[in-house]
Design an enzyme around this catalytic site. Structure first.
Site, PDB file in Angstrom:
ATOM      1  N   GLU A  91       5.608   3.793  -5.140  1.00 22.93           N
ATOM      2  CA  GLU A  91       5.653   3.876  -3.674  1.00 22.93           C
ATOM      3  C   GLU A  91       5.980   2.482  -3.182  1.00 22.93           C
ATOM      4  O   GLU A  91       5.161   1.569  -3.292  1.00 22.93           O
ATOM      5  CB  GLU A  91       4.292   4.286  -3.095  1.00 22.93           C
ATOM      6  CG  GLU A  91       3.857   5.680  -3.419  1.00 22.93           C
ATOM      7  CD  GLU A  91       4.746   6.745  -2.821  1.00 22.93           C
ATOM      8  OE1 GLU A  91       5.515   6.457  -1.873  1.00 22.93           O
ATOM      9  OE2 GLU A  91       4.684   7.878  -3.323  1.00 22.93           O
ATOM     10  N   GLU A 111      13.060  -5.238   4.853  1.00 23.62           N
ATOM     11  CA  GLU A 111      11.653  -5.017   5.184  1.00 23.62           C
ATOM     12  C   GLU A 111      10.965  -6.358   5.461  1.00 23.62           C
ATOM     13  O   GLU A 111      11.016  -7.258   4.619  1.00 23.62           O
ATOM     14  CB  GLU A 111      10.933  -4.304   4.032  1.00 23.62           C
ATOM     15  CG  GLU A 111       9.506  -3.960   4.390  1.00 23.62           C
ATOM     16  CD  GLU A 111       8.774  -3.203   3.287  1.00 23.62           C
ATOM     17  OE1 GLU A 111       8.830  -3.639   2.129  1.00 23.62           O
ATOM     18  OE2 GLU A 111       8.137  -2.182   3.603  1.00 23.62           O
ATOM     19  N   GLY A 157       3.583  -0.961  -3.971  1.00 23.52           N
ATOM     20  CA  GLY A 157       3.777  -2.381  -3.675  1.00 23.52           C
ATOM     21  C   GLY A 157       5.214  -2.632  -3.261  1.00 23.52           C
ATOM     22  O   GLY A 157       5.919  -1.728  -2.808  1.00 23.52           O
ATOM     23  N   GLY A 158       5.653  -3.866  -3.470  1.00 23.60           N
ATOM     24  CA  GLY A 158       6.988  -4.262  -3.029  1.00 23.60           C
ATOM     25  C   GLY A 158       8.081  -3.739  -3.951  1.00 23.60           C
ATOM     26  O   GLY A 158       7.831  -3.400  -5.112  1.00 23.60           O
ATOM     27  N   LYS A 201      -6.208  -1.662 -11.353  1.00 31.02           N
ATOM     28  CA  LYS A 201      -6.002  -3.076 -11.039  1.00 31.02           C
ATOM     29  C   LYS A 201      -5.644  -3.209  -9.559  1.00 31.02           C
ATOM     30  O   LYS A 201      -4.549  -2.854  -9.141  1.00 31.02           O
ATOM     31  CB  LYS A 201      -4.882  -3.700 -11.872  1.00 31.02           C
ATOM     32  CG  LYS A 201      -4.862  -5.220 -11.675  1.00 31.02           C
ATOM     33  CD  LYS A 201      -3.527  -5.863 -11.944  1.00 31.02           C
ATOM     34  CE  LYS A 201      -2.746  -6.234 -10.711  1.00 31.02           C
ATOM     35  NZ  LYS A 201      -3.349  -7.144  -9.742  1.00 31.02           N
ATOM     36  N   CYS A 204       3.578   0.217   4.861  1.00 28.20           N
ATOM     37  CA  CYS A 204       4.881   0.692   4.365  1.00 28.20           C
ATOM     38  C   CYS A 204       5.517   1.594   5.402  1.00 28.20           C
ATOM     39  O   CYS A 204       6.729   1.747   5.439  1.00 28.20           O
ATOM     40  CB  CYS A 204       4.718   1.503   3.086  1.00 28.20           C
ATOM     41  SG  CYS A 204       3.746   0.693   1.865  1.00 28.20           S
TER      42      CYS A 204
HETATM   43  C1  UN1 Z   1       1.063   2.390   3.479  1.00 27.56           C
HETATM   44  O1  UN1 Z   1       1.462   1.781   4.452  1.00 27.56           O
HETATM   45  O2  UN1 Z   1       1.321   1.969   2.341  1.00 27.56           O
HETATM   46  O3  UN1 Z   1       0.591   6.869   7.114  1.00 27.56           O
HETATM   47  C2  UN1 Z   1       0.220   3.597   3.552  1.00 27.56           C
HETATM   48  C3  UN1 Z   1      -0.034   5.812   7.217  1.00 27.56           C
HETATM   49  C4  UN1 Z   1      -1.289   5.625   6.407  1.00 27.56           C
HETATM   50  C5  UN1 Z   1      -0.955   5.221   5.018  1.00 27.56           C
HETATM   51  C6  UN1 Z   1       0.008   4.065   4.945  1.00 27.56           C
HETATM   52  N1  UN1 Z   1      -2.030   6.861   6.390  1.00 27.56           N
HETATM   53  O4  UN1 Z   1       0.340   4.915   7.954  1.00 27.56           O
END
Ligand code: UN1
Length: 498
Positions: free
Chosen positions: A252, A385, A230-231, A177, A286
């Protein structure tokens, strides 16, 4: 792969289907609000069908030798290489990141699929000595079964592939999804797996909302593992829902990633790194650099360098290769980031930016200025964040305080230090509470052959990518082979066995 607005069904049991009376939603280009894709608003009955298809396909896929599964992945990677330009453009049009980064993201997908294809010839277990004679001990890896992959909008092709390719090589079947805002990218990824020859039911796509499709998938008793990026609020909810069914939930989540800039750093090098880390993908990674923790002795000089360079930072059409930063991904993103900018203005010093860009083609999209605040550790913008092009700069007197500030947040995904002192660099590897630490490089840009993930509220302890990807999607079975032809009792007979 056409680049205009395209319509997709759900992919269930190897077929693209249009459920009767299904409703649709559209995805929108954040640079100009054109429609990019039209997708099915999935229902709980679609979820039920997709999980059934995945369950039915499981045995056949599990019994397919892993190197053969790898060959299919290699074909998918080959096809993705061929369509890299087209797919990259769709990523840019649907998500808004600049084309160079979109192509980089597609490359990251290709790299990972190839890496996982190779895993088909490894999937190592262990052999371990027995305490008894004529007995052999080993471990084997087995798939978990039906796996659910729920991916975010900021990396709409590579994060799905981190999950899907790893789940498939290890013999699981998948229901995928994608985030609704970038669901066309998700559907394009699935089309490549279809073209690469993935058998029916092994990979299924159900688009739609998290509250209907996502929750139904997580709560389906036939699903054993959920991999979610996600968040943090959604992640917590996913975890709780999964926990009720005693599922393995891989999370994550957020980050508040620091760059520490020491007084002995190579400042021009750090400048390039901070600009890329903080404003690449408009700060919507992230791993984005959202805090710059600067030693007092180089603070004024570096801030001057940063603001000078940002004054000529090209923001605009993300398909134009000269542009450094595109729009933020959606109206919701824009609103949330602007709210944080207002929060920042109350207790911090706005040093640069802080506005929505307007006039001309900016008016059609969600363009924000790259923004820098000078703040104190403890302010909201220094701890929460933001997920946008907003950098909080914090002055510190020494390394000890830099580390204290770096670690005093709820997240721990990525981190970086710029220093020429090798001892200090190694000290920082030890000291920084994060799943990833960079020395003399920005907080973004992880490579696929290393584990990816974080500590504290960034997740629940798992990692994806690299060798960890195999852990994520397999059960370990311990096997004891006794070839002594007699009963040997571990712990009881070990002294006397002959
Ligand atoms: C993410 O921001 O969820 O290391 C992944 C990085 C990328 C992956 C980011 N290769 O910035």
């Amino acid at each position: 792969m056409p680049s205009h607005a395209e319509s997709y069904g759900l992919f269930i049991g190897g077929k693209w289907i249009e459920p009767p009376q299904s409703r649709r939603f559209e995805t929108v280009n954040p640079a100009n609000r054109e429609t990019v894709g039209s997708l099915v608003q999935g229902t709980t009955s679609d979820v039920d069908q997709a999980v059934t298809a995945a369950q039915q396909a499981f045995r056949g896929w599990k019994e397919t030798p892993a190197p053969k599964r790898g060959e299919i992945l290699l074909d998918v990677a080959r096809l993705m290489k061929r369509s890299k330009e087209d797919l990259g453009r769709i990523v840019t049009r649907e998500m808004g990141k600049v084309i160079g980064e979109a192509l980089g993201e597609v490359q990251e997908s290709i790299d990972f699929i190839e890496y996982m294809a190779g895993e088909g010839r490894r999937l190592f277990g262990e052999t371990v000595p027995s305490e008894l004679r004529s007995k052999f001990c080993l471990t084997v890896r087995q798939p978990k079964g039906v796996v659910v992959c729920i991916s975010p909008w900021n990396f709409p092709t590579s994060i799905p592939n981190w999950k899907i390719a790893a789940a498939l090589i290890t013999g699981n079947t998948v229901v995928f999804k994608p985030a609704s805002g970038t669901a066309r990218c998700g559907a394009e990824v699935v089309k490549l797996y279809e073209a690469g020859g993935i058998p029916p039911g092994v990979l299924n796509l159900v688009t739609g909302s998290g509250s209907v499709v996502g929750n139904a998938l997580i709560e389906d008793p036939r699903v054993r593992t959920v991999s979610f990026t996600g968040g943090v609020d959604t992640g917590r909810d996913v975890y709780v829902r999964g926990a009720r069914g005693l599922k393995m939930v891989h999370l994550e989540l957020g980050g508040k990633n620091p760059v520490i800039l020491m007084d002995d750093a190579d400042l021009p090098l750090a400048l390039d790194g901070v600009l890329f880390g903080a404003f690449g993908t408009a700060g919507q990674r992230c791993t984005a650099t959202s805090r710059l923790i600067v030693h007092d002795r180089v603070y004024d000089e570096f801030l001057g360098m940063l603001t000078d360079r940002l004054a000529q930072f090209p923001v605009g059409d993300p398909l134009d290769p000269r542009i450094a930063m595109g729009p933020v991904a959606s109206a919701d993103q824009e609103k949330k980031i602007l709210e944080y900018i207002e929060i920042g203005k109350r207790d911090s010093r706005l040093r640069l930016g802080g506005h929505k860009l307007t006039g001309g083609s900016y008016d059609r999209g969600y363009f924000l200025e790259p923004t820098i605040f000078e703040t104190k550790h403890g302010s909201r913008i220094s701890k929460e964040e933001i997920f946008g092009p907003v950098l909080s700069v914090i002055r510190v007197p020494d390394y000890a305080e830099a580390v204290r500030v770096a670690n005093d947040v709820e997240y721990g995904l990525s981190s970086a230090i710029y220093t020429r002192d090798v001892n200090r660099a190694f000290r920082a590897i030890d000291d920084l509470e994060a799943g990833i630490t960079y020395i003399n490089a920005p907080t973004i840009g992880a490579e696929v052959q290393l584990p990816f993930g974080g500590v504290k509220n960034t997740g629940n302890g798992g990692r994806e990518a690299g060798s960890a990807a195999i852990e994520e999607f397999t059960e370990i079975k311990s096997v004891f082979v006794d070839f002594s032809s007699k009963l040997q009792r571990a712990q009881i007979d070990s002294e006397t066995a002959a």
